[in-house]
Design a protein around this motif. Structure first.
Motif, PDB file in Angstrom:
ATOM      1  N   LYS A 290      -6.344 -14.955   0.267  1.00  0.00           N
ATOM      2  CA  LYS A 290      -6.231 -15.665  -1.008  1.00  0.00           C
ATOM      3  C   LYS A 290      -7.176 -15.074  -2.041  1.00  0.00           C
ATOM      4  O   LYS A 290      -6.799 -14.878  -3.203  1.00  0.00           O
ATOM      5  CB  LYS A 290      -6.530 -17.145  -0.828  1.00  0.00           C
ATOM      6  N   ASN A 291      -8.407 -14.765  -1.627  1.00  0.00           N
ATOM      7  CA  ASN A 291      -9.372 -14.171  -2.542  1.00  0.00           C
ATOM      8  C   ASN A 291      -8.880 -12.818  -3.052  1.00  0.00           C
ATOM      9  O   ASN A 291      -8.980 -12.520  -4.246  1.00  0.00           O
ATOM     10  CB  ASN A 291     -10.719 -14.019  -1.841  1.00  0.00           C
ATOM     11  N   LEU A 292      -8.326 -12.003  -2.174  1.00  0.00           N
ATOM     12  CA  LEU A 292      -7.792 -10.702  -2.565  1.00  0.00           C
ATOM     13  C   LEU A 292      -6.631 -10.857  -3.547  1.00  0.00           C
ATOM     14  O   LEU A 292      -6.561 -10.144  -4.557  1.00  0.00           O
ATOM     15  CB  LEU A 292      -7.336  -9.927  -1.329  1.00  0.00           C
ATOM     16  N   LEU A 293      -5.737 -11.794  -3.280  1.00  0.00           N
ATOM     17  CA  LEU A 293      -4.615 -12.034  -4.192  1.00  0.00           C
ATOM     18  C   LEU A 293      -5.094 -12.535  -5.549  1.00  0.00           C
ATOM     19  O   LEU A 293      -4.605 -12.096  -6.594  1.00  0.00           O
ATOM     20  CB  LEU A 293      -3.638 -13.037  -3.569  1.00  0.00           C
ATOM     21  N   ASP A 294      -6.069 -13.447  -5.553  1.00  0.00           N
ATOM     22  CA  ASP A 294      -6.609 -13.949  -6.815  1.00  0.00           C
ATOM     23  C   ASP A 294      -7.233 -12.828  -7.637  1.00  0.00           C
ATOM     24  O   ASP A 294      -7.011 -12.733  -8.848  1.00  0.00           O
ATOM     25  CB  ASP A 294      -7.647 -15.039  -6.556  1.00  0.00           C
ATOM     26  N   GLU A 295      -8.020 -11.975  -6.993  1.00  0.00           N
ATOM     27  CA  GLU A 295      -8.644 -10.862  -7.700  1.00  0.00           C
ATOM     28  C   GLU A 295      -7.601  -9.893  -8.249  1.00  0.00           C
ATOM     29  O   GLU A 295      -7.726  -9.405  -9.371  1.00  0.00           O
ATOM     30  CB  GLU A 295      -9.607 -10.120  -6.773  1.00  0.00           C
ATOM     31  N   SER A 296      -6.565  -9.622  -7.459  1.00  0.00           N
ATOM     32  CA  SER A 296      -5.527  -8.695  -7.896  1.00  0.00           C
ATOM     33  C   SER A 296      -4.765  -9.240  -9.100  1.00  0.00           C
ATOM     34  O   SER A 296      -4.517  -8.513 -10.066  1.00  0.00           O
ATOM     35  CB  SER A 296      -4.546  -8.419  -6.753  1.00  0.00           C
ATOM     36  N   VAL A 297      -4.408 -10.507  -9.053  1.00  0.00           N
ATOM     37  CA  VAL A 297      -3.689 -11.118 -10.172  1.00  0.00           C
ATOM     38  C   VAL A 297      -4.559 -11.135 -11.417  1.00  0.00           C
ATOM     39  O   VAL A 297      -4.102 -10.843 -12.524  1.00  0.00           O
ATOM     40  CB  VAL A 297      -3.206 -12.541  -9.798  1.00  0.00           C
ATOM     41  N   THR A 298      -5.845 -11.438 -11.248  1.00  0.00           N
ATOM     42  CA  THR A 298      -6.765 -11.451 -12.386  1.00  0.00           C
ATOM     43  C   THR A 298      -6.852 -10.071 -13.024  1.00  0.00           C
ATOM     44  O   THR A 298      -6.816  -9.941 -14.250  1.00  0.00           O
ATOM     45  CB  THR A 298      -8.165 -11.921 -11.944  1.00  0.00           C
ATOM     46  N   GLU A 299      -6.953  -9.020 -12.206  1.00  0.00           N
ATOM     47  CA  GLU A 299      -7.012  -7.662 -12.744  1.00  0.00           C
ATOM     48  C   GLU A 299      -5.735  -7.301 -13.489  1.00  0.00           C
ATOM     49  O   GLU A 299      -5.778  -6.680 -14.550  1.00  0.00           O
ATOM     50  CB  GLU A 299      -7.256  -6.662 -11.626  1.00  0.00           C
ATOM     51  N   ILE A 300      -4.585  -7.678 -12.946  1.00  0.00           N
ATOM     52  CA  ILE A 300      -3.309  -7.358 -13.587  1.00  0.00           C
ATOM     53  C   ILE A 300      -3.191  -8.074 -14.927  1.00  0.00           C
ATOM     54  O   ILE A 300      -2.829  -7.477 -15.938  1.00  0.00           O
ATOM     55  CB  ILE A 300      -2.127  -7.732 -12.659  1.00  0.00           C
ATOM     56  N   VAL A 301      -3.525  -9.352 -14.948  1.00  0.00           N
ATOM     57  CA  VAL A 301      -3.407 -10.129 -16.185  1.00  0.00           C
ATOM     58  C   VAL A 301      -4.382  -9.621 -17.239  1.00  0.00           C
ATOM     59  O   VAL A 301      -4.021  -9.446 -18.401  1.00  0.00           O
ATOM     60  CB  VAL A 301      -3.617 -11.634 -15.896  1.00  0.00           C
ATOM     61  N   LYS A 302      -5.626  -9.344 -16.838  1.00  0.00           N
ATOM     62  CA  LYS A 302      -6.601  -8.815 -17.792  1.00  0.00           C
ATOM     63  C   LYS A 302      -6.205  -7.423 -18.266  1.00  0.00           C
ATOM     64  O   LYS A 302      -6.453  -7.062 -19.410  1.00  0.00           O
ATOM     65  CB  LYS A 302      -7.995  -8.775 -17.172  1.00  0.00           C
ATOM     66  N   GLY A 303      -5.588  -6.640 -17.389  1.00  0.00           N
ATOM     67  CA  GLY A 303      -5.136  -5.297 -17.745  1.00  0.00           C
ATOM     68  C   GLY A 303      -4.036  -5.304 -18.798  1.00  0.00           C
ATOM     69  O   GLY A 303      -3.836  -4.326 -19.515  1.00  0.00           O
ATOM     70  N   ARG A 304      -3.319  -6.398 -18.899  1.00  0.00           N
ATOM     71  CA  ARG A 304      -2.255  -6.504 -19.901  1.00  0.00           C
ATOM     72  C   ARG A 304      -2.741  -7.075 -21.219  1.00  0.00           C
ATOM     73  O   ARG A 304      -1.946  -7.372 -22.100  1.00  0.00           O
ATOM     74  CB  ARG A 304      -1.117  -7.348 -19.353  1.00  0.00           C
ATOM     75  N   GLY A 305      -4.037  -7.287 -21.347  1.00  0.00           N
ATOM     76  CA  GLY A 305      -4.609  -7.703 -22.621  1.00  0.00           C
ATOM     77  C   GLY A 305      -4.874  -9.184 -22.775  1.00  0.00           C
ATOM     78  O   GLY A 305      -5.332  -9.619 -23.822  1.00  0.00           O
ATOM     79  N   TYR A 306      -4.626  -9.960 -21.758  1.00  0.00           N
ATOM     80  CA  TYR A 306      -4.896 -11.395 -21.835  1.00  0.00           C
ATOM     81  C   TYR A 306      -6.357 -11.651 -21.498  1.00  0.00           C
ATOM     82  O   TYR A 306      -6.975 -10.911 -20.752  1.00  0.00           O
ATOM     83  CB  TYR A 306      -4.008 -12.178 -20.866  1.00  0.00           C
ATOM     84  N   THR A 307      -6.894 -12.725 -22.041  1.00  0.00           N
ATOM     85  CA  THR A 307      -8.258 -13.108 -21.710  1.00  0.00           C
ATOM     86  C   THR A 307      -8.228 -14.303 -20.770  1.00  0.00           C
ATOM     87  O   THR A 307      -7.282 -15.101 -20.777  1.00  0.00           O
ATOM     88  CB  THR A 307      -9.059 -13.487 -22.970  1.00  0.00           C
ATOM     89  N   GLU A 308      -9.267 -14.424 -19.984  1.00  0.00           N
ATOM     90  CA  GLU A 308      -9.345 -15.515 -19.015  1.00  0.00           C
ATOM     91  C   GLU A 308      -9.894 -16.764 -19.687  1.00  0.00           C
ATOM     92  O   GLU A 308     -10.918 -16.720 -20.357  1.00  0.00           O
ATOM     93  CB  GLU A 308     -10.245 -15.102 -17.853  1.00  0.00           C
ATOM     94  N   ASP A 309      -9.200 -17.872 -19.519  1.00  0.00           N
ATOM     95  CA  ASP A 309      -9.621 -19.148 -20.088  1.00  0.00           C
ATOM     96  C   ASP A 309     -10.284 -19.959 -18.978  1.00  0.00           C
ATOM     97  O   ASP A 309      -9.646 -20.335 -18.002  1.00  0.00           O
ATOM     98  CB  ASP A 309      -8.412 -19.897 -20.650  1.00  0.00           C
TER      99      ASP A 309
END
Length: 97
Positions: free
Chosen positions: A33-52
């Motif tokens: 789960k931790n690996l999946l969360d980190e991967s999704v976070t990297e993908i979303v941030k890589g597309r220009g979105y910011t984390e809320d």
């Protein structure tokens, strides 16, 4: 000569820096789960979105309030029969927190 250029081109492709693959223990669901969360976070941030993180901060604040209420209820100077109303108030404040 053509062969050397082809070899050089293939070496250039292989020598380019690549990301190291992330590893997780497949027998540990928390690690996966931790690996999946980190991967999704990297993908979303890589597309220009910011984390809320507002919701996480609100949850931390509410948890802190609940801990303070529990500590006050635990260390209230009066014993049980005398502080019954206070304890009922503390218990009633848990769902609202």
């Amino acid at each position: 000569m053509q062969q050397k250029k082809g070899e050089m081109a293939s070496n250039d492709v292989n020598s380019s820096p690549t990301k190291n693959p992330k590893k997780a223990n497949l027998m540990d669901p928390h690690s996966i789960k931790n690996l999946l969360d980190e991967s999704v976070t990297e993908i979303v941030k890589g597309r220009g979105y910011t984390e809320d993180v507002r919701m996480s901060n609100i949850r931390l604040f509410m948890g802190s309030i609940i801990i303070i209420v529990a500590l006050v209820a635990q260390f209230y100077p009066k014993k049980f029969p005398e502080n019954r109303d206070f304890l009922i108030g503390c218990i009633a404040s848990y769902p609202s927190s």
